[in-house]
Design an enzyme around this catalytic site. Structure first.
Site, PDB file in Angstrom:
ATOM      1  N   ARG A   1      -0.513 -19.926 -15.976  1.00  0.00           N
ATOM      2  CA  ARG A   1       0.254 -18.690 -16.162  1.00  0.00           C
ATOM      3  C   ARG A   1      -0.487 -17.708 -17.076  1.00  0.00           C
ATOM      4  NH1 ARG A   1       4.984 -17.324 -19.671  1.00  0.00           N
ATOM      5  NH2 ARG A   1       6.329 -15.863 -18.522  1.00  0.00           N
TER       6      ARG A   1
ATOM      7  N   HIS B   1      -1.117 -13.774 -16.294  1.00  0.00           N
ATOM      8  CA  HIS B   1      -0.588 -12.718 -17.155  1.00  0.00           C
ATOM      9  C   HIS B   1      -1.696 -11.903 -17.815  1.00  0.00           C
ATOM     10  CE1 HIS B   1       3.929 -13.619 -17.687  1.00  0.00           C
ATOM     11  NE2 HIS B   1       3.515 -14.097 -16.524  1.00  0.00           N
TER      12      HIS B   1
ATOM     13  N   GLU C   1      -0.184  -8.193 -26.751  1.00  0.00           N
ATOM     14  CA  GLU C   1       0.485  -8.456 -25.479  1.00  0.00           C
ATOM     15  C   GLU C   1       1.363  -9.702 -25.560  1.00  0.00           C
ATOM     16  OE1 GLU C   1      -2.327  -8.481 -22.225  1.00  0.00           O
ATOM     17  OE2 GLU C   1      -3.353  -6.720 -23.014  1.00  0.00           O
TER      18      GLU C   1
ATOM     19  N   ASN D   1       6.003 -12.086 -22.056  1.00  0.00           N
ATOM     20  CA  ASN D   1       5.226 -13.114 -22.755  1.00  0.00           C
ATOM     21  C   ASN D   1       5.898 -13.676 -23.998  1.00  0.00           C
ATOM     22  OD1 ASN D   1       2.992 -12.780 -20.966  1.00  0.00           O
ATOM     23  ND2 ASN D   1       2.300 -11.004 -22.147  1.00  0.00           N
TER      24      ASN D   1
ATOM     25  N   PRO E   1       4.901  -8.691 -13.037  1.00  0.00           N
ATOM     26  CA  PRO E   1       6.142  -8.936 -12.293  1.00  0.00           C
ATOM     27  C   PRO E   1       7.148  -9.677 -13.169  1.00  0.00           C
ATOM     28  CG  PRO E   1       4.212  -9.570 -11.004  1.00  0.00           C
ATOM     29  CD  PRO E   1       3.731  -9.317 -12.402  1.00  0.00           C
TER      30      PRO E   1
ATOM     31  N   HIS F   1       4.648 -21.837  -8.976  1.00  0.00           N
ATOM     32  CA  HIS F   1       5.922 -22.306  -9.519  1.00  0.00           C
ATOM     33  C   HIS F   1       6.273 -23.688  -8.987  1.00  0.00           C
ATOM     34  CE1 HIS F   1       7.479 -18.013 -10.686  1.00  0.00           C
ATOM     35  NE2 HIS F   1       6.504 -18.460 -11.457  1.00  0.00           N
TER      36      HIS F   1
END
Length: 335
Positions: free
Chosen positions: A67, A71, A94, A100, A169, A199
């Protein structure tokens, strides 16, 4: 006279071409799977070994590291801007952006990888490349596909919290909104569905899907696309007004294995996040046939996922003399 004019013209043309190339070559430099073959030949095994060690005490780490790469690349390109803490010229991180904050994790493992690489080949491997290598190792360690990671990225000098809040997203968006965000970084519908397949492992907090359980789209009722048995299970795990940080498996059937069960779950209305289920439940969407294909063909999913990860890893990389190779992934050199 004609020969002299021709020679002079050829000379001038050569100078012009060289000048143009001197300006464009850094941004057009190609990533390569053999980038570190001479300067840090054991880079892949070092990354993999650190993750193997972390995985012994943290079964979630492989999904979390995958992930992080995602990101990072969607904001400023794949430049490790996500890893920067506040300090020096970095006034906003970030890490604290909505998508996040208190959910992106695994930064300590990235630091451990960087330390191991600094011992073996100091100052050579960028943090951006570490993220790309860590994602591939994480997926393959959990029985997913493997691919040749293209390398040669350099690290960015800035962070973009606003971009992290707007470009990534989110679980609350429509399929059209998600598609637009993927398209903006040159990723197509097949890439979107394939990357959503990540996922198949990992966890999500109740706060990211609880609206589906009790008040979907402000109706005061659950999301009608949710399998009723699955709905009951999720309501028990995430009671109304309960702890929003409670973790739930994204794939309840095989939460720690990278397989095609994520897509099988969608066929049975067992997608955890709204944006998961929309891939199959949005009437008329071209994503439906892709979901069906991946649910019935693991090889097709694995191939598409590997290709999509390579494409995603090539989003606006810094190369050549751009950016830097950070000594510490958390901060810009000299800060």
């Amino acid at each position: 006279m004609l020969s002299t004019t021709y020679n002079n013209s050829f000379f001038l043309l050569t100078i012009i071409i060289l000048l143009v190339l001197s300006f464009v070559s850094p941004s057009n430099a190609q990533l390569s799977s053999t980038f570190y073959s001479k300067t840090c030949p054991k880079v892949s095994s070092i990354v993999r070994n650190v993750i193997k060690q972390a995985r012994k005490s943290d079964p979630r780490i492989t999904a979390s590291l995958t992930r992080l790469h995602f990101h990072d690349c969607f904001v400023n390109g794949c430049d490790a801007s996500l890893l920067l803490d506040v300090g020096g010229n970095i006034t906003q991180s970030e890490k604290t952006a909505g998508p996040n904050n208190n959910s992106a994790r695994g930064f300590n493992v990235i630091d451990n990888i960087k330390a191991a690489l600094n011992s073996s080949c100091p100052g050579v491997v960028s943090c951006a490349d570490i993220l790309a290598l860590a994602a591939e190792a994480s997926v393959s360690l959990e029985k997913g596909p493997s691919w040749k990671v293209l390398l040669g990225r350099r690290d960015g000098l800035t962070a973009n919290k606003t971009g992290a809040n707007t470009l990534l997203p989110t679980p609350f968006e429509t399929l059209a909104q998600i598609t637009a965000k993927f398209s903006a970084v040159n990723l197509n519908i097949t890439d979107l569905v394939a990357l959503s397949g990540a996922h198949t492992f990992g966890r999500a907090q109740c706060q990211f899907f609880s609206q589906r359980l009790y008040n979907f789209s402000g109706t005061g009722n659950p999301d009608p696309t949710l399998n009723t048995t699955y709905l009951t299970t999720l309501q028990q795990s995430c009671p109304q007004n309960g702890n929003g940080s409670t973790l739930n498996n994204l794939d309840p059937s095989s939460p720690n294995t990278f397989d095609k069960n994520y897509f099988t779950n969608l066929l049975n209305n067992r997608g955890l996040l709204q944006t998961d289920q929309e891939l199959f439940s949005t009437n008329g969407s071209s994503t439906i046939s892709i979901v069906r294909n991946f649910a019935n063909n693991k090889k097709a999913f694995f191939q598409a996922f590997a290709q999509a990860m390579i494409k995603m890893g090539n989003i606006s990389p810094l190369t050549g003399t751009q950016g830097e190779i950070r000594a510490d992934c958390k901060k810009v050199n000299g800060s």
